[in-house]
Design an enzyme around this catalytic site. Structure first.
Site, PDB file in Angstrom:
ATOM      1  N   GLY A 222       0.775  -1.238   0.000  1.00  0.00           N
ATOM      2  CA  GLY A 222       0.000   0.000   0.000  1.00  0.00           C
ATOM      3  C   GLY A 222       0.805   1.285   0.000  1.00  0.00           C
TER       4      GLY A 222
ATOM      5  N   PRO B  51       4.930  -4.691  -1.051  1.00  0.00           N
ATOM      6  CG  PRO B  51       7.069  -3.834  -1.493  1.00  0.00           C
ATOM      7  CD  PRO B  51       6.340  -4.859  -0.656  1.00  0.00           C
ATOM      8  N   GLY B  52       3.547  -3.473  -4.075  1.00  0.00           N
ATOM      9  CA  GLY B  52       3.356  -3.755  -5.499  1.00  0.00           C
ATOM     10  C   GLY B  52       3.602  -2.475  -6.270  1.00  0.00           C
ATOM     11  NE  ARG B  53      -0.560   2.219  -5.486  1.00  0.00           N
ATOM     12  CZ  ARG B  53      -1.802   2.127  -5.981  1.00  0.00           C
ATOM     13  NH1 ARG B  53      -2.104   2.720  -7.110  1.00  0.00           N
ATOM     14  NH2 ARG B  53      -2.735   1.465  -5.331  1.00  0.00           N
TER      15      ARG B  53
ATOM     16  NE  ARG C 244      -4.580   2.797 -10.174  1.00  0.00           N
ATOM     17  CZ  ARG C 244      -4.362   3.963  -9.627  1.00  0.00           C
ATOM     18  NH1 ARG C 244      -3.928   4.966 -10.371  1.00  0.00           N
ATOM     19  NH2 ARG C 244      -4.559   4.163  -8.352  1.00  0.00           N
TER      20      ARG C 244
ATOM     21  CE1 TYR D 280     -10.160   1.525  -8.019  1.00  0.00           C
ATOM     22  CE2 TYR D 280      -8.055   1.809  -9.114  1.00  0.00           C
ATOM     23  CZ  TYR D 280      -9.031   0.984  -8.601  1.00  0.00           C
ATOM     24  OH  TYR D 280      -8.865  -0.371  -8.654  1.00  0.00           O
TER      25      TYR D 280
ATOM     26  CB  CYS E 255     -18.390   3.877 -27.582  1.00  0.00           C
ATOM     27  SG  CYS E 255     -17.815   3.763 -29.256  1.00  0.00           S
ATOM     28  CD  GLU E 256     -18.083   4.011 -20.407  1.00  0.00           C
ATOM     29  OE1 GLU E 256     -18.271   2.961 -21.044  1.00  0.00           O
ATOM     30  OE2 GLU E 256     -17.921   4.052 -19.191  1.00  0.00           O
TER      31      GLU E 256
ATOM     32  CE1 TYR F 132      -2.870  -3.585  -8.048  1.00  0.00           C
ATOM     33  CE2 TYR F 132      -1.638  -1.623  -7.446  1.00  0.00           C
ATOM     34  CZ  TYR F 132      -2.061  -2.909  -7.167  1.00  0.00           C
ATOM     35  OH  TYR F 132      -1.656  -3.513  -6.000  1.00  0.00           O
TER      36      TYR F 132
END
Ligand code: LLP
Length: 471
Positions: free
Chosen positions: A286, A329-331, A368, A372, A399-400, A429
């Site tokens: 995190g 830790p990833g991010r 993301r 988020y 298309c959004e 991510y």
């Protein structure tokens, strides 16, 4: 803009000030080293390079959109985390700690080999991640399996392969893993994931008595203590420790301090009740990274010191031997090491509002921002420019109307179709959450190092799409 509802759960929100606009930077050509990977720079022609190769050459060879991953930076970050947590060799045993890279941020076989070579362990949370890790030759004892609803097949594979730990997430799973291990004639090393009543994101954390979310077993109401009681009784399990993960994109270590305090409190309860001192604790992942120049993340060294200090202090007070510490830790490892390269297709000025810059990717390669409200930076990278800053919104080709890659950013006013722009800090991510929405073909991940570039995940093709569509 609502930033309170977070589809991945409250602990994953990036919290931004309302109505927030950064001032235009003094020089749009400058690349903030906190946001861009370490080998990124501009050459004499003003073209951005990574790992010694310029982005025009990379775009020609690999096409756009594409993720370019700075391998030297990835390895350097692995080493920094490893070194920071290795502690002081002159001190007593127990100083050493384990760093488990969280594969959910981004996983491929090449990445697994880098982790192995750099001495990191690996956290996986699905059969697919486990298969990738094993296929790349990661020793099973250095793998941890997570998940709030692991299937029987996932548990069986993990136990059979001999993973170093399974992190138990519910009362049912305690029994399930114990049965499977016993049936396979094994004793599985496990940790119990507890929720400590701490929710953290970015600069804030909230310490509460209860938590309303799906992961882990609450400390509150004695539930975690009951889980420990049950796990200790089962022959198929070797309970090695307690696990806690408090959130994502966290800059401040105080949330971890409260978590460590509560986890050590449980260790003490276990010692008092069962006469057993569990040898390990895991404080999860995190740790935050810089997506924009306004973010100011902590260095691994500083985080390691803060976490170690608090664990030592709490254990001293409780009269417990200091357990072996691990983190996930990833991010913080992969996030800053990659950027996404796009080609500009259209530039649409809405007078008095902003300019919409459409690129050849979008929410399929970076969900993301839509999911988020995450903030990103962007720069013109195929040339330098002295034009005025232009308030821009970088959007995709889906298309959004929510298909936004960078909500508010300044790009030079002479931006034109055919220019290449890059969004930094997309290593975590983005590819791992990429989709085929609108039958988009997911972009490749290209590792660049010392003047060499190679695809470590290739671009999807129409054949790939049609192969799944059995007609
Ligand atoms: N350990 C556990 C048990 C986790 O659940 C996670 C992330 C990590 C470690 C790694 O967290 P990191 O260091 O990468 O923040 N998709 C969201 C993030 C979801 C994180 C889920 N768990 C995003 O794009 O922000």
């Amino acid at each position: 803009m609502s930033r309170s509802a977070h589809p991945a759960g409250p602990r994953h929100a990036d919290v931004l000030p309302e109505g927030h606009y950064a001032a235009p930077p003094a020089d749009l050509n400058q690349l903030d080293p906190r946001v861009w990977s370490r080998t990124v720079g501009r050459n004499a022609d003003g073209v951005v390079t990574v790992g010694g190769i310029d982005v025009k050459t990379l775009a020609e060879e690999f096409g756009t959109p594409a993720y370019f991953l700075d391998e030297a930076d990835f390895r350097a970050r692995c080493r920094a985390w490893r070194e920071a947590f290795k502690g002081d060799a002159s001190k007593a045993e127990g100083e050493d700690a384990d760093v488990f890279y969280a594969g959910k941020a981004f996983l491929s076989r090449a990445v697994v080999r880098w982790l192995d070579e750099e001495g990191l362990n690996l956290d996986v949370c699905s059969a697919g991640e486990l298969a990738t890790a094993l296929a790349a030759g990661m020793p099973a004892e250095r793998i941890a399996l997570h998940g709030n609803n692991k299937s029987t097949a996932e548990i069986e594979r993990a136990v059979e392969e001999g993973v170093g730990r399974i992190v138990l997430d519910s009362f049912q799973e305690i029994v399930r893993v114990a049965h499977i291990a016993q049936r396979l004639g094994k004793r599985q090393r496990v940790q119990i994931r507890v929720t400590v009543g701490v929710e953290a994101h970015t600069h804030e954390f909230i310490a509460t008595a209860h938590e309303d979310q799906k992961f882990g077993i609450p400390l509150a109401g004695g539930q975690a203590a009951e889980a420990v009681r049950r796990a200790l009784k089962l022959d198929g399990l070797e309970l090695i420790g307690i696990h806690s993960h408090i959130g994502s994109q966290i800059f401040d270590t105080s949330g971890f301090e409260v978590a460590a305090h509560r986890v050590v409190g449980l260790l003490k309860e276990i010692r008092d009740e069962h006469g057993v001192e569990l040898p390990e604790i895991d404080l999860g992942g995190g740790l935050g990274i810089a997506y924009t120049s306004e973010d100011d993340p902590r260095e691994p060294q500083e985080i390691a010191k803060a976490l170690r200090d608090i664990v030592h202090r709490e254990c001293d007070t409780a009269g417990l031997a200091v357990p072996r510490l691990s983190v996930e830790p990833g991010r913080a490892i992969v996030g800053p090491t990659a950027f996404t390269l796009y080609e500009v297709g259209t530039v649409k000025e809405l007078p008095g509002l902003r300019t919409y810059v459409s690129v050849d990717g979008g929410m399929s390669d970076n969900i993301r921002t839509a999911l988020y409200d995450a903030e990103y930076s962007v720069a013109l990278v195929s040339r330098a420019s002295t034009a005025e800053p232009m308030l821009s919104r970088v959007v995709g080709k889906h298309c959004e109307s929510g298909d936004i890659v960078v909500r508010d950013a300044f790009l030079p006013a002479d931006l034109a179709p055919g220019d290449l722009i890059a969004v930094p800090a997309t290593g975590a991510y983005c590819r791992s959450m990429a989709s085929n929405y609108n039958h988009a073909l997911r972009p490749p991940v290209v590792a660049v190092r010392d003047g060499q570039a190679r695809e470590i995940v290739r671009r999807e093709t129409e054949e790939d799409l049609l192969r799944l569509d059995v007609g």
